[in-house]
Design an enzyme around this catalytic site. Structure first.
Site: not given
Ligand code: NAD
Ligand code: DAU
Length: 335
Positions: A15-16, A85, A124, A126, A151-152, A192-193
Site C-alpha cells: 500500500f504505502i 503490517s 509506525t 504503534e 506486529y508493533s 477504511i478499505p
Molecule cells: P502492506 O502490507 O500493504 O505492504 C507490505 C509489502 O511488503 C507487500 O508488498 C509485501 O509483499 C512486502 N513484503 C512483505 N514481506 C516481505 C519480505 N520478506 N521481503 C520483501 N517484501 C516483503 O503494508 P503497508 O501498510 O503499505 O505498510 C508499509 C510500511 O509502512 C510497513 O513497514 C508498516 O509498518 C509501515 N507503516 C504503515 C502504516 C499504515 O497505516 N499502514 C502506518 C505507519 C507505518
Molecule cells: O498506526 C499505524 C498503523 O496503522 C500501522 O503501523 C499498521 O501497519 C496499520 O495496519 C494500522 O494499524 P491499525 O491496527 O490501527 O489499523 P487497522 O486498519 O487494522 O484498524 C484501524 C482501527 O479500526 C483499529 O482501531 C481497529 C479498527 N477496526 C479494524 C478493522 C479491520 C474495526 O473496527 N473494524 C475492522 O473491520
C-alpha cells in the site's frame, strides 16, 4: 536541480510503498527499483503504468542476504517499507512478523553497513503503545517505547536495530514513525478499505468493540512527501514522527463512509473486539514541521476520505480478487 539517484524501495508493491513509488516517479527524476516478495499483501497491479526507463521490479525476500547485497551495490539510497503490517494477522500467526520485520530489517542493515548506503527506515506510531481518550499528550520522539501487539513489538524491535546499527557501525540511517495511512491501493483487510468495499458490495461495515478507538489519519501522499523530505534533508541517526492532526474515532469514520455512499449512518454491525486493542494514537509532528519545513497537503480528512471512496468505487477490478478470501478470514475469527 538535484542529481537523479537510483533508489531501492523495499515493499514497493504494498500500500504505502506503491504510493511512494508513484510519488517519486511523478515528483522527482530518480530511478526506482522495487524489491518485494509479493506476499498476499503485495500487488503488481499497484505499479502498473510506470515508465520502464525509470522503474524496475525485482521479486525477492529482504531476508535473502545475497540478493540484497547485489541490489545495494547498484543503488544510492534505500527506503525500507517491506513488512508484515496487519495487527489482526499478527495475533493469528506471529512468526512471519519476526522473519520479515526483525530478521529482514537486520539483513538490510548488514548490507547497508557493508555498502555505506543511505538508509531510511519506515516505522509506525504503534511502537509507543496507546493513549487514553482524554489524555492531552500526543506521541513525540521522546515518548518511551511500549508496543502492545506482535506486529508493533516487531516494528519496535526493528527500530531499535536501526538505532544500534547507526551508533555501533555508523550506518547512515534515519527513521520515521507515521500514524495510520489511508488512500488508494490499501489492502481490503485494513479498516477504511474494508468498510468502503463492504458497503459497495451491499454488506454492513464491522466495528470492533464499541467503535470508540481513535486513530490519527494521514493521506498516503502526505506520508510520501514527508519521507522524501527526510531522505533529502533529515539528520543521520534522527527519528521523525509523521502525522497530519487527523484524529477520528472509528465510529465517526464508518458513519462518514456510510454517508459518502448514500446509506443511513446506523447501518453497521458491532463485532468482537481485537484482543489487546490499542485505544488511541496521536502524533505530534512539530519536529518534522519546524526542523525540515514539511506540511501535509490533505489538511482535511473529509476531502481525503471522499477521494478514497471514489477511488475504490472506480477500481473494483483492483480489490475484488482479494475481497472474498479476506472476509472469509475475518468470519473465521468472528469479526
Ligand atoms: P502492506 O502490507 O500493504 O505492504 C507490505 C509489502 O511488503 C507487500 O508488498 C509485501 O509483499 C512486502 N513484503 C512483505 N514481506 C516481505 C519480505 N520478506 N521481503 C520483501 N517484501 C516483503 O503494508 P503497508 O501498510 O503499505 O505498510 C508499509 C510500511 O509502512 C510497513 O513497514 C508498516 O509498518 C509501515 N507503516 C504503515 C502504516 C499504515 O497505516 N499502514 C502506518 C505507519 C507505518
Ligand atoms: O498506526 C499505524 C498503523 O496503522 C500501522 O503501523 C499498521 O501497519 C496499520 O495496519 C494500522 O494499524 P491499525 O491496527 O490501527 O489499523 P487497522 O486498519 O487494522 O484498524 C484501524 C482501527 O479500526 C483499529 O482501531 C481497529 C479498527 N477496526 C479494524 C478493522 C479491520 C474495526 O473496527 N473494524 C475492522 O473491520
Amino acid at each position: 536541480e538535484p542529481a537523479a539517484l537510483n533508489i531501492l524501495v523495499t515493499g514497493g508493491a504494498g500500500f504505502i510503498g506503491s504510493n511512494f513509488v508513484h510519488y517519486l516517479i511523478d515528483e522527482t527524476e530518480h530511478r526506482v527499483t522495487v524489491l518485494d516478495k509479493l506476499t498476499y499483501a503485495g500487488n503488481l497491479a499497484s505499479l502498473e503504468g510506470l515508465p520502464a526507463e525509470r522503474f524496475t521490479f525485482v521479486k525477492g525476500d529482504i531476508a535473502d542476504a545475497e540478493l540484497v547485497d547485489s541490489l545495494f551495490a547498484e543503488h544510492d539510497a534505500v527506503v525500507h517499507y517491506a513488512a508484515e503490517s496487519h495487527n489482526d494477522n499478527s495475533l493469528d500467526e506471529p512468526r512471519p512478523f519476526l522473519d520479515t520485520n526483525i530478521v529482514g530489517t537486520y539483513t538490510l542493515l548488514e548490507a547497508a553497513r557493508r555498502h555505506g548506503i543511505r538508509f531510511h527506515h519506515i516505522s509506525t506510531d504503534e511502537v509507543y503503545g496507546d493513549l487514553e481518550l482524554d489524555d492531552p499528550a500526543r506521541f513525540t520522539e521522546q515518548t518511551p517505547y511500549n508496543p502492545s501487539s506482535p506486529y508493533s513489538s516487531t516494528k519496535a524491535g526493528s527500530d531499535l536495530l536501526v538505532r544500534a546499527w547507526v551508533r555501533s557501525f555508523g550506518v547512515q540511517a534515519t527513521i520515521s514513525n507515521c500514524s495510520n495511512n489511508y488512500g488508494p491501493y490499501q489492502h481490503v483487510e485494513k479498516f477504511i478499505p474494508r468498510q468502503i468495499t463492504n458497503v459497495l458490495r451491499g454488506q454492513r461495515p464491522k466495528l470492533y468493540g464499541r467503535g470508540e478507538n481513535v486513530r490519527d489519519w494521514i493521506h498516503a501522499d502526505d506520508h510520501s512527501s514527508a519521507v522524501l523530505t527526510i531522505l533529502e534533508h533529515g539528520r543521520i541517526g534522527e527519528t521523525y514522527l509523521i502525522g497530519a492532526d487527523g484524529e477520528q474515532n472509528n465510529r465517526d469514520v464508518v458513519e462518514a463512509i456510510l454517508t459518502g455512499l448514500g446509506q443511513p449512518t446506523d447501518a453497521y454491525d458491532l463485532v468482537a473486539d481485537r484482543p489487546g486493542h490499542d485505544l488511541r494514537y496521536a502524533i505530534d509532528s512539530t519536529k518534522l514541521r519546524t526542523e525540515l519545513g514539511w506540511t501535509p497537503r490533505y489538511a482535511d480528512f473529509a476531502a481525503g476520505l471522499a477521494d478514497t471512496i471514489a477511488w475504490y468505487r472506480d477500481h473494483e477490478d483492483w480489490w475484488a480478487p482479494q475481497k472474498d478470501a479476506t472476509e472469509a478470514r475475518y468470519r473465521a475469527q468472528g469479526q
